[in-house]
Design a protein around this motif. Structure first.
Motif, PDB file in Angstrom:
ATOM      1  N   PRO A 100       0.651  -0.999   0.063  1.00  0.00           N
ATOM      2  CA  PRO A 100      -0.150  -0.337   0.036  1.00  0.00           C
ATOM      3  C   PRO A 100       1.121   1.121  -0.132  1.00  0.00           C
ATOM      4  O   PRO A 100       0.517   2.430   0.495  1.00  0.00           O
ATOM      5  N   SER A 101       1.944   1.189  -0.295  1.00  0.00           N
ATOM      6  CA  SER A 101       2.661   2.088  -0.236  1.00  0.00           C
ATOM      7  C   SER A 101       3.470   2.930  -1.155  1.00  0.00           C
ATOM      8  O   SER A 101       4.435   2.956  -1.765  1.00  0.00           O
ATOM      9  N   ARG A 102       2.298   3.171  -2.594  1.00  0.00           N
ATOM     10  CA  ARG A 102       2.151   3.780  -3.579  1.00  0.00           C
ATOM     11  C   ARG A 102       1.975   5.454  -3.161  1.00  0.00           C
ATOM     12  O   ARG A 102       3.070   6.173  -4.194  1.00  0.00           O
ATOM     13  N   GLN A 103       1.560   5.312  -2.561  1.00  0.00           N
ATOM     14  CA  GLN A 103       1.844   6.916  -2.156  1.00  0.00           C
ATOM     15  C   GLN A 103       2.350   7.111  -0.796  1.00  0.00           C
ATOM     16  O   GLN A 103       2.202   6.965   0.179  1.00  0.00           O
ATOM     17  N   PRO A 104       2.744   8.949  -0.868  1.00  0.00           N
ATOM     18  CA  PRO A 104       2.993   8.991   0.263  1.00  0.00           C
ATOM     19  C   PRO A 104       1.910   9.580   1.215  1.00  0.00           C
ATOM     20  O   PRO A 104       1.030   9.242   1.010  1.00  0.00           O
ATOM     21  N   LEU A 105       2.606   9.336   2.769  1.00  0.00           N
ATOM     22  CA  LEU A 105       1.891   8.557   3.725  1.00  0.00           C
ATOM     23  C   LEU A 105       0.459   9.309   3.992  1.00  0.00           C
ATOM     24  O   LEU A 105      -0.667   8.742   3.869  1.00  0.00           O
ATOM     25  N   SER A 106       0.049  10.612   3.849  1.00  0.00           N
ATOM     26  CA  SER A 106      -0.540  11.970   4.121  1.00  0.00           C
ATOM     27  C   SER A 106      -0.939  12.411   2.752  1.00  0.00           C
ATOM     28  O   SER A 106      -2.330  12.278   2.484  1.00  0.00           O
ATOM     29  N   GLY A 107      -0.584  12.084   1.754  1.00  0.00           N
ATOM     30  CA  GLY A 107      -0.791  12.641   0.659  1.00  0.00           C
ATOM     31  C   GLY A 107      -1.346  14.034   0.153  1.00  0.00           C
ATOM     32  O   GLY A 107      -2.101  14.205  -0.996  1.00  0.00           O
ATOM     33  N   GLY A 108      -0.691  14.515   1.314  1.00  0.00           N
ATOM     34  CA  GLY A 108      -0.577  15.895   1.114  1.00  0.00           C
ATOM     35  C   GLY A 108       0.966  16.519   1.837  1.00  0.00           C
ATOM     36  O   GLY A 108       1.236  16.319   2.599  1.00  0.00           O
ATOM     37  N   THR A 109       1.505  17.826   1.516  1.00  0.00           N
ATOM     38  CA  THR A 109       2.412  18.157   2.602  1.00  0.00           C
ATOM     39  C   THR A 109       2.073  18.794   3.254  1.00  0.00           C
ATOM     40  O   THR A 109       0.515  19.932   3.953  1.00  0.00           O
ATOM     41  N   LEU A 110       2.510  19.077   4.677  1.00  0.00           N
ATOM     42  CA  LEU A 110       2.679  19.576   5.859  1.00  0.00           C
ATOM     43  C   LEU A 110       3.216  20.757   5.531  1.00  0.00           C
ATOM     44  O   LEU A 110       4.239  21.229   5.297  1.00  0.00           O
ATOM     45  N   VAL A 111       2.500  21.680   6.250  1.00  0.00           N
ATOM     46  CA  VAL A 111       2.918  23.443   6.314  1.00  0.00           C
ATOM     47  C   VAL A 111       2.292  23.904   7.743  1.00  0.00           C
ATOM     48  O   VAL A 111       1.775  23.029   8.789  1.00  0.00           O
ATOM     49  N   GLN A 112       3.443  24.772   8.255  1.00  0.00           N
ATOM     50  CA  GLN A 112       3.237  25.157   9.794  1.00  0.00           C
ATOM     51  C   GLN A 112       1.808  25.975   9.760  1.00  0.00           C
ATOM     52  O   GLN A 112       2.699  27.269   9.245  1.00  0.00           O
ATOM     53  N   ASP A 113       1.530  26.303  11.179  1.00  0.00           N
ATOM     54  CA  ASP A 113       0.674  27.269  10.990  1.00  0.00           C
ATOM     55  C   ASP A 113       1.434  28.373  12.079  1.00  0.00           C
ATOM     56  O   ASP A 113       2.081  27.866  13.058  1.00  0.00           O
TER      57      ASP A 113
END
Ligand SMILES: [Zn+2]
Length: 95
Positions: free
Chosen positions: A40-53
């Motif tokens: 199941p590791s075809r996609q990056p873990l969260s499927g998105g970029t993390l940004v900091q508040d």
């Protein structure tokens, strides 16, 4: 006289069609979740970029975060509307 019978029949057919459709969807889901041999590791873990508040320091997914264009031409991301307005108020205040 025949009107309500026709409507009942139509309703019955509609319900039947819905049931069939639902059954097909359920079968599709079962089918899709069955092959577990594939990694199941075809996609990056969260499927998105993390940004900091920048206000509270929380990390949020970029596509879920609220964004605000900064004076410098960049974009800042926030976890909530409250943080965004806090940041906005701070930025608008002359130092
Ligand atoms: Zn925040």
């Amino acid at each position: 006289m025949l009107g309500w019978m026709l409507r009942l029949l139509l309703l019955f057919l509609l319900v039947r069609a819905l049931m069939l459709l639902l059954g097909g969807v359920v079968r599709g889901i079962v089918k899709a979740s069955r092959p577990q041999s594939e990694p199941p590791s075809r996609q990056p873990l969260s499927g998105g970029t993390l940004v900091q508040d920048p206000v509270c320091g929380t990390y949020v997914l970029q596509d879920r975060a609220l964004s605000l264009r900064t004076d410098a031409g960049g974009t800042a991301f926030f976890c909530s509307e409250r943080c965004r307005s806090t940041y906005d108020a701070q930025a608008a205040r002359p130092r």
